[in-house]
Design a protein around this motif. Structure first.
Motif, mmCIF file in Angstrom:
data_model
loop_
_atom_site.group_PDB
_atom_site.id
_atom_site.type_symbol
_atom_site.label_atom_id
_atom_site.label_comp_id
_atom_site.label_asym_id
_atom_site.label_seq_id
_atom_site.Cartn_x
_atom_site.Cartn_y
_atom_site.Cartn_z
ATOM 1 N N GLU A 291 0.838 -1.196 0.000
ATOM 2 C CA GLU A 291 0.000 0.000 0.000
ATOM 3 C C GLU A 291 0.877 1.252 0.000
ATOM 4 N N ARG A 292 0.211 2.377 -0.260
ATOM 5 C CA ARG A 292 0.869 3.689 -0.149
ATOM 6 C C ARG A 292 0.035 4.552 0.791
ATOM 7 N N THR A 293 0.720 5.349 1.589
ATOM 8 C CA THR A 293 0.021 6.225 2.527
ATOM 9 C C THR A 293 0.673 7.595 2.538
ATOM 10 N N LEU A 294 -0.114 8.601 2.907
ATOM 11 C CA LEU A 294 0.415 9.974 2.948
ATOM 12 C C LEU A 294 0.875 10.289 4.365
ATOM 13 N N SER A 295 2.084 10.764 4.473
ATOM 14 C CA SER A 295 2.660 11.166 5.756
ATOM 15 C C SER A 295 2.998 12.650 5.699
ATOM 16 N N ILE A 296 2.828 13.330 6.812
ATOM 17 C CA ILE A 296 3.317 14.716 6.928
ATOM 18 C C ILE A 296 4.139 14.815 8.210
ATOM 19 N N ILE A 297 5.370 15.278 8.078
ATOM 20 C CA ILE A 297 6.144 15.645 9.266
ATOM 21 C C ILE A 297 5.795 17.101 9.558
ATOM 22 N N LYS A 298 5.218 17.309 10.753
ATOM 23 C CA LYS A 298 4.547 18.570 11.075
ATOM 24 C C LYS A 298 5.531 19.655 11.547
ATOM 25 N N PRO A 299 5.047 20.912 11.638
ATOM 26 C CA PRO A 299 5.943 22.039 11.973
ATOM 27 C C PRO A 299 6.723 21.871 13.276
ATOM 28 N N LEU B 120 14.024 17.427 13.235
ATOM 29 C CA LEU B 120 13.837 16.006 13.555
ATOM 30 C C LEU B 120 13.483 15.160 12.339
ATOM 31 N N THR B 121 13.545 15.728 11.118
ATOM 32 C CA THR B 121 13.038 14.959 9.969
ATOM 33 C C THR B 121 13.855 13.692 9.728
ATOM 34 N N GLY B 122 15.143 13.766 9.938
ATOM 35 C CA GLY B 122 15.977 12.583 9.707
ATOM 36 C C GLY B 122 15.692 11.478 10.708
ATOM 37 N N VAL C 147 6.438 22.067 6.469
ATOM 38 C CA VAL C 147 6.157 20.646 6.705
ATOM 39 C C VAL C 147 6.914 19.832 5.658
ATOM 40 N N LEU C 148 7.063 18.535 5.926
ATOM 41 C CA LEU C 148 7.590 17.606 4.934
ATOM 42 C C LEU C 148 6.440 16.684 4.563
ATOM 43 N N VAL C 149 5.984 16.746 3.316
ATOM 44 C CA VAL C 149 4.936 15.819 2.877
ATOM 45 C C VAL C 149 5.603 14.647 2.169
ATOM 46 N N GLN C 150 5.085 13.460 2.417
ATOM 47 C CA GLN C 150 5.775 12.253 1.962
ATOM 48 C C GLN C 150 4.776 11.182 1.554
ATOM 49 N N VAL C 151 5.180 10.311 0.655
ATOM 50 C CA VAL C 151 4.423 9.097 0.379
ATOM 51 C C VAL C 151 5.276 7.923 0.840
ATOM 52 N N LEU C 152 4.685 7.088 1.695
ATOM 53 C CA LEU C 152 5.355 5.905 2.228
ATOM 54 C C LEU C 152 4.726 4.671 1.591
ATOM 55 N N SER D 65 3.828 15.991 15.807
ATOM 56 C CA SER D 65 4.983 15.638 14.951
ATOM 57 C C SER D 65 4.672 15.015 13.593
ATOM 58 N N VAL D 66 3.609 14.209 13.505
ATOM 59 C CA VAL D 66 3.330 13.520 12.236
ATOM 60 C C VAL D 66 1.837 13.400 11.967
ATOM 61 N N HIS D 67 1.512 13.393 10.682
ATOM 62 C CA HIS D 67 0.181 13.002 10.191
ATOM 63 C C HIS D 67 0.334 11.715 9.398
ATOM 64 N N GLY D 68 -0.649 10.832 9.489
ATOM 65 C CA GLY D 68 -0.688 9.655 8.621
ATOM 66 C C GLY D 68 -2.116 9.362 8.206
ATOM 67 N N SER D 69 -2.314 8.992 6.949
ATOM 68 C CA SER D 69 -3.667 8.669 6.468
ATOM 69 C C SER D 69 -4.275 7.576 7.343
ATOM 70 N N ASP D 70 -5.617 7.639 7.514
ATOM 71 C CA ASP D 70 -6.269 6.679 8.407
ATOM 72 C C ASP D 70 -6.987 5.553 7.679
#
Ligand code: ADP
Ligand code: MG
Length: 140
Positions: A4-12, A19-21, A72-77, A115-120
């Motif tokens: 699967e793929r999910t949307l992640s956001i590393i928050k402000p 802390l992104t690394g 923010v850092l928006v990402q696809v995992l 710190s983070v958002h993740g699709s539910d």
């Protein structure tokens, strides 16, 4: 197990503290592959639209202000069961309730600055990924 793929956001709160690394290391250690990533300064209208589902909640305005307070850092995992796996790696919304070793337990400052958002769900993951990324930007 389905890939699967999910949307992640590393928050402000996390980008501000550099802390992104450390957070990305948690994703990769868990078997999630970062197949797209970009650093953005969200506009108010983007943040309002992204969190529209919460617009009647009492914390909505504060949440929007928080999400535009720094980049923010928006990402696809991508990975096996990525939607649930990412939620497990993130930990509970309130860091006081989060399990040891989760991102929110280790790094979150509060229930809002967590710190983070993740699709539910897989359905929301697809909607949220297309909110930020074109298909050509997803590179396995
Ligand atoms: P999650 O991010 O774990 O999916 P929600 O979708 O319920 O949590 O909420 C979205 C975001 O809104 C949370 O990650 C957090 O930043 C913020 N939030 C949620 N509940 C509260 C609250 N009670 N007070 C302040 N902010 C909150
Ligand atoms: Mg949510």
């Amino acid at each position: 197990m389905p890939i699967e793929r999910t949307l992640s956001i590393i928050k402000p709160d996390a980008t501000k503290r550099n802390l992104t690394g450390l957070i990305n290391a948690k994703f990769e250690k868990a078997g999630l592959r970062i197949i797209a990533q970009k650093r953005l300064q969200l506009t108010r209208s983007m943040a309002e639209k992204f969190y529209e589902i919460h617009k009647d909640r009492p914390f909505y305005n504060d949440l929007v202000n928080f999400m535009i307070s720094a980049p923010v850092l928006v990402q696809v995992l991508e990975g096996n069961n990525a939607v649930k796996l990412n939620r497990d790696v993130m930990g509970a919304t309130n860091p006081d309730d989060a399990d040891e070793g989760t991102i929110r337990k280790e790094f979150a400052k509060s229930i809002e600055a967590n710190s983070v958002h993740g699709s539910d769900s897989l359905e929301n993951a697809q909607i949220e990924i297309s909110f930020f990324f074109a298909n050509i930007e997803l590179v396995v």
